[in-house]
Every structure is written in structure tokens, then in C-alpha cells.
Scaffold this motif. Structure first.
Motif, PDB file in Angstrom:
ATOM      1  N   SER A 265      -0.645  -5.855  -0.180  1.00 23.14           N
ATOM      2  CA  SER A 265      -0.592  -4.650  -1.005  1.00 23.14           C
ATOM      3  C   SER A 265       0.338  -3.634  -0.337  1.00 23.14           C
ATOM      4  N   LEU A 266       1.099  -2.904  -1.146  1.00 28.41           N
ATOM      5  CA  LEU A 266       2.049  -1.942  -0.591  1.00 28.41           C
ATOM      6  C   LEU A 266       1.370  -0.862   0.252  1.00 28.41           C
ATOM      7  N   PRO A 267       0.225  -0.314  -0.156  1.00 30.33           N
ATOM      8  CA  PRO A 267      -0.436   0.670   0.712  1.00 30.33           C
ATOM      9  C   PRO A 267      -0.746   0.110   2.099  1.00 30.33           C
ATOM     10  N   THR A 268      -1.207  -1.132   2.153  1.00 27.56           N
ATOM     11  CA  THR A 268      -1.510  -1.758   3.444  1.00 27.56           C
ATOM     12  C   THR A 268      -0.257  -1.899   4.292  1.00 27.56           C
ATOM     13  N   LEU A 269       0.822  -2.356   3.677  1.00 24.84           N
ATOM     14  CA  LEU A 269       2.067  -2.565   4.408  1.00 24.84           C
ATOM     15  C   LEU A 269       2.655  -1.243   4.892  1.00 24.84           C
ATOM     16  N   LEU A 270       2.597  -0.221   4.050  1.00 29.67           N
ATOM     17  CA  LEU A 270       3.135   1.078   4.451  1.00 29.67           C
ATOM     18  C   LEU A 270       2.346   1.674   5.620  1.00 29.67           C
ATOM     19  N   LYS A 271       1.026   1.586   5.548  1.00 35.76           N
ATOM     20  CA  LYS A 271       0.200   2.110   6.639  1.00 35.76           C
ATOM     21  C   LYS A 271       0.495   1.378   7.952  1.00 35.76           C
ATOM     22  N   ALA A 272       0.694   0.059   7.846  1.00 32.29           N
ATOM     23  CA  ALA A 272       0.933  -0.740   9.054  1.00 32.29           C
ATOM     24  C   ALA A 272       2.282  -0.450   9.690  1.00 32.29           C
ATOM     25  N   THR A 273       3.200   0.122   8.924  1.00 35.14           N
ATOM     26  CA  THR A 273       4.562   0.344   9.437  1.00 35.14           C
ATOM     27  C   THR A 273       4.905   1.824   9.615  1.00 35.14           C
ATOM     28  N   GLY A 274       3.924   2.702   9.385  1.00 36.54           N
ATOM     29  CA  GLY A 274       4.155   4.115   9.697  1.00 36.54           C
ATOM     30  C   GLY A 274       4.545   5.004   8.542  1.00 36.54           C
ATOM     31  N   ALA A 275       4.185   4.621   7.302  1.00 34.54           N
ATOM     32  CA  ALA A 275       4.452   5.472   6.138  1.00 34.54           C
ATOM     33  C   ALA A 275       3.176   5.654   5.343  1.00 34.54           C
ATOM     34  N   GLN A 276       3.119   6.716   4.574  1.00 32.53           N
ATOM     35  CA  GLN A 276       1.938   7.000   3.791  1.00 32.53           C
ATOM     36  C   GLN A 276       2.040   6.378   2.407  1.00 32.53           C
ATOM     37  N   PRO A 277       0.965   5.723   1.918  1.00 31.16           N
ATOM     38  CA  PRO A 277       0.948   5.297   0.519  1.00 31.16           C
ATOM     39  C   PRO A 277       1.202   6.501  -0.394  1.00 31.16           C
ATOM     40  N   GLY A 278       1.925   6.301  -1.454  1.00 31.52           N
ATOM     41  CA  GLY A 278       2.317   7.405  -2.312  1.00 31.52           C
ATOM     42  C   GLY A 278       3.740   7.859  -2.063  1.00 31.52           C
ATOM     43  N   THR A 279       4.368   7.290  -1.030  1.00 33.50           N
ATOM     44  CA  THR A 279       5.777   7.559  -0.744  1.00 33.50           C
ATOM     45  C   THR A 279       6.652   6.642  -1.585  1.00 33.50           C
ATOM     46  N   ALA A 280       7.670   7.189  -2.222  1.00 32.82           N
ATOM     47  CA  ALA A 280       8.595   6.347  -2.975  1.00 32.82           C
ATOM     48  C   ALA A 280       9.292   5.368  -2.043  1.00 32.82           C
ATOM     49  N   VAL A 281       9.518   4.153  -2.517  1.00 27.95           N
ATOM     50  CA  VAL A 281      10.091   3.098  -1.683  1.00 27.95           C
ATOM     51  C   VAL A 281      11.280   2.464  -2.413  1.00 27.95           C
ATOM     52  N   ARG A 282      12.405   2.387  -1.708  1.00 28.38           N
ATOM     53  CA  ARG A 282      13.565   1.677  -2.236  1.00 28.38           C
ATOM     54  C   ARG A 282      13.439   0.207  -1.857  1.00 28.38           C
ATOM     55  N   VAL A 283      13.573  -0.663  -2.858  1.00 27.63           N
ATOM     56  CA  VAL A 283      13.428  -2.099  -2.655  1.00 27.63           C
ATOM     57  C   VAL A 283      14.789  -2.755  -2.825  1.00 27.63           C
ATOM     58  N   SER A 284      15.218  -3.506  -1.822  1.00 29.14           N
ATOM     59  CA  SER A 284      16.524  -4.171  -1.874  1.00 29.14           C
ATOM     60  C   SER A 284      16.342  -5.682  -1.883  1.00 29.14           C
TER      61      SER A 284
END
Length: 374
Positions: free
Chosen positions: A291-310
């Protein structure tokens, strides 16, 4: 041969009441098509003020399904309406006044823009693009032209519409009619519209798939899902399967790289989510990944932050997408590694892809190589 006069056309279909009733039905289908088309366009090209939620998960499959179904329904209705009024082309004089000339010009704009929208929309559903322009932008611009000319036409014809619809249904014709009766013509138009809808709706409505000729994509393809763009077409067959592949996640804390085995070692989430394509088809599937919230928390970002996907795909129009904060905060937004119980097929985005609730398929980026918190 002498040019016929308007009054020589005696078919019952050439009647104000018929035209008005079909016009009302066309107004409903075209307005529905326009509004749902705006929603789809704004999701893909969002202005600053636009908000699109992540729940309910299947909302986009409904709005886009309605967009395609109402557009297809508009085709026989538009043809029937034009048939009912075409004798007016033989009215004389051709131009009676400046307002009459402007009215005729508005009808020309209306007919041209409506035919353009419905024809290009139908070709888009078939993924056939015999033109050089960028379809979404031109389709969007002409949609405004079409709806504007419709509003002008309705405003001009409102007295005629009121008069026609206020007549008693059993009222005698002003002149003897020939051929199919008014009711027969309206029933035939309704039947043709219904057939067109049934032939299309199965792409979105599961219980109609057995009788829907245009639902050919749904439930067919690798791992039970259709594929619009293959790995070969995207040019990623080698890079996606390379042993050196890594996913880069860029956050305020820095860049973290994950191998595929390291992603599989993270906590996994399973969710049943539809994938809904802008061409109108949709299909639910079981996805498994991080899940994106889990991945963001594990890498130092807060869920709810816009993410650019490449994506590994460099030449495609949708090689880069942006996941808004409402989706990156949703636990059902996944960096998917599996589809329907198996490792992602290469055509479905191996080694990993985005699958987010309530998003168009073109924004569910495949062959992901980089996530960047904005």
C-alpha cells in the motif's frame, strides 16, 4: 429536376412533435455524455480547483461507462432528429432575415460538432485513430462548442418545443401523412437506441456481457484482464526483466532503492479493485502489493503527499503520472506485484505497477521505476 418544396415532404416523422420528443431524449444523452466527459478530462488533466476522491472505488467505472453508453445512444437519436427536420433544408427563401441566417449557421455548427464528437468518440472506443491530432484535447475543445451550440439552439427553438409538446397526443395531423406513423418512428428510434446501448453497455455492466457485442475486451487477455498497451509496444521488455532493475523512492529523507525481492519482503495488502479504461470497458480483479501509505512511511514521507510516478516506458504519453494526496493516503492504493493470485504478467506491468481506487486506467502506471514525493 425541380427542387422539392418543404411542404411536399408528408412523412409523419417530419413533425414538430416528433422532433421535440427526440430532441428531449438527445438532450438527456448528450448532457450526460458531456458532464461525464468533463469529469474524465479533469481527472486526467486536473485544474488546481478540481478534486476527485479515492472512494467509492468503482465511481470512475460508472461515470466513464455512462460517458460511452450515452455517447453511443446519442448516435441513433441524432440521426433520427436530423431525419425529422431535413425537409427544412428545402424551405424557401433560404435566408429570410439576419436572425434566420444566424440560426441556420448555429445549426450547422451544432450538427458538425455533434457528429465530430460522436464519430471520434466511437473510434476512440475502438482504439482506431485515423488522425494526426491529440484526441483528448481536441475532443474536449469541440465538446464545449457542441454543448454551447445546443444551448443556443434550444433557446431559439423553445417556443416551438413548448407548442409541439403541449399538443394532445391524439390531435390530428395538419396535413395527411405517409409512411411510418409518428409513434412507429419514435418506437423504431427507441429500439435502435436500445440496441446500441445493449451492444455497448456490457463493457461496463457485467450481466450484459453475454449479449454485448462491444464488450469483447472485458474478461479476455492475460490473467483475465484486457491489455491496451503491451510491453513490446512500450519498448520495456528488456528493462522490465533486467536483474539490475530497482525501484527508486525519493522522499525528503533521501532516495531509497528496492529490488523486487525487497519489495516482496515488505507488508503486503490484497484488494479487489476495478481497472476502468477511458474507452469505456472495466473489469474487477484481485491485486496484491504494498500500500502506498505503508511505502511512504517506510521511506520518510507522509501519506497524503502527492507522488510522481515514472514508468520504464519513455516514449508514451502516460509514462509519468501524478497520484494526488487523497489517493496516496488511501490504503487501497497499491504498488501491485501480483494480479489474480499470480506474479504480474509483463504486459500488465511487471515488475510492479500502480493500481489505485477510482482512477482511469491510463493513470494506473505500469512498469514503475520511480516514485517521487512532491
Amino acid at each position: 429536376m425541380p427542387i422539392p418544396k418543404e411542404e411536399q415532404f408528408k412523412a409523419a416523422a417530419h413533425n414538430e412533435r416528433v422532433t421535440s420528443k427526440i430532441g428531449l431524449a438527445l438532450a438527456v444523452t448528450f448532457t450526460t455524455c458531456f458532464v461525464t466527459g468533463l469529469i474524465s478530462h479533469f481527472i486526467q488533466h486536473p485544474p488546481e480547483w478540481f478534486f476527485w476522491p479515492s472512494r467509492p472505488v468503482g465511481l470512475y467505472r460508472v461515470t466513464q461507462g455512462l460517458h460511452v453508453i450515452s455517447g453511443v445512444a446519442s448516435i441513433p437519436l441524432l440521426l433520427a432528429k436530423l431525419w425529422s427536420v431535413y425537409p427544412k433544408l428545402f424551405g424557401r427563401p433560404l435566408v429570410r432575415s439576419l436572425p434566420h441566417a444566424l440560426e441556420r449557421l448555429s445549426i450547422l455548427v451544432l450538427s458538425g460538432s455533434a457528429f465530430f464528437e460522436l464519430t471520434t468518440g466511437l473510434l476512440n472506443v475502438a482504439q482506431n485513430y485515423p488522425w494526426a491530432f491529440y484526441f483528448p484535447q481536441v475532443h474536449y475543445a469541440v465538446a464545449w462548442l457542441a454543448i454551447g451550440s445546443i444551448l443556443v439552439h434550444v433557446a431559439v427553438k423553445l417556443p416551438v418545443i413548448r407548442r409541439a409538446l403541449s399538443r394532445v397526443s391524439g390531435e390530428a395531423e395538419e396535413r395527411p401523412a405517409t409512411g411510418l406513423s409518428r409513434r412507429g418512428f419514435l418506437r423504431t428510434t427507441g429500439l435502435a437506441t436500445g440496441v446500441a446501448v445493449v451492444a455497448t453497455a456490457g463493457a461496463t455492466v457485467p450481466f450484459l456481457r453475454g449479449v454485448s457485442g462491444l464488450a469483447w475486451k472485458t474478461s479476455k487477455g492475460t490473467q483475465g484482464l484486457p491489455v491496451n498497451r503491451t510491453a513490446v509496444a512500450a519498448g520495456v521488455t528488456q528493462t522490465a526483466q533486467a536483474a539490475a532493475w530497482r525501484l527508486s523512492v525519493v522522499t525528503p529523507r533521501g532516495t531509497t532503492n528496492f529490488s523486487l525481492d525487497e519489495l516482496r519482503a515488505l507488508p503486503q495488502t490484497t484488494a479487489e479493485l476495478p481497472i476502468a479504461c477511458v474507452e469505456g470497458w472495466s473489469q474487477s480483479a484481485t491485486w496484491r502489493g504494498i500500500s502506498l501509505p505503508t511505502l511512504l512511511k517506510a521511506t520518510g514521507a507522509q501519506p497524503g503527499t502527492a507522488v510522481r510516478v515514472s514508468s520504464l516506458e519513455r516514449a508514451g504519453l502516460y509514462g509519468v503520472s501524478v497520484l494526488p494526496g487523497e489517493h496516496t493516503a488511501d490504503d487501497l492504493t497499491l504498488l501491485a506485484l501480483e494480479l489474480n493470485g499470480d506474479v504480474l504478467d509483463l504486459d500488465h506491468g511487471f515488475p510492479c505497477r500502480i493500481i489505485a481506487p477510482n482512477r482511469p486506467g491510463v493513470l494506473q502506471t505500469k512498469w514503475v521505476t520511480k516514485l517521487e514525493a512532491l
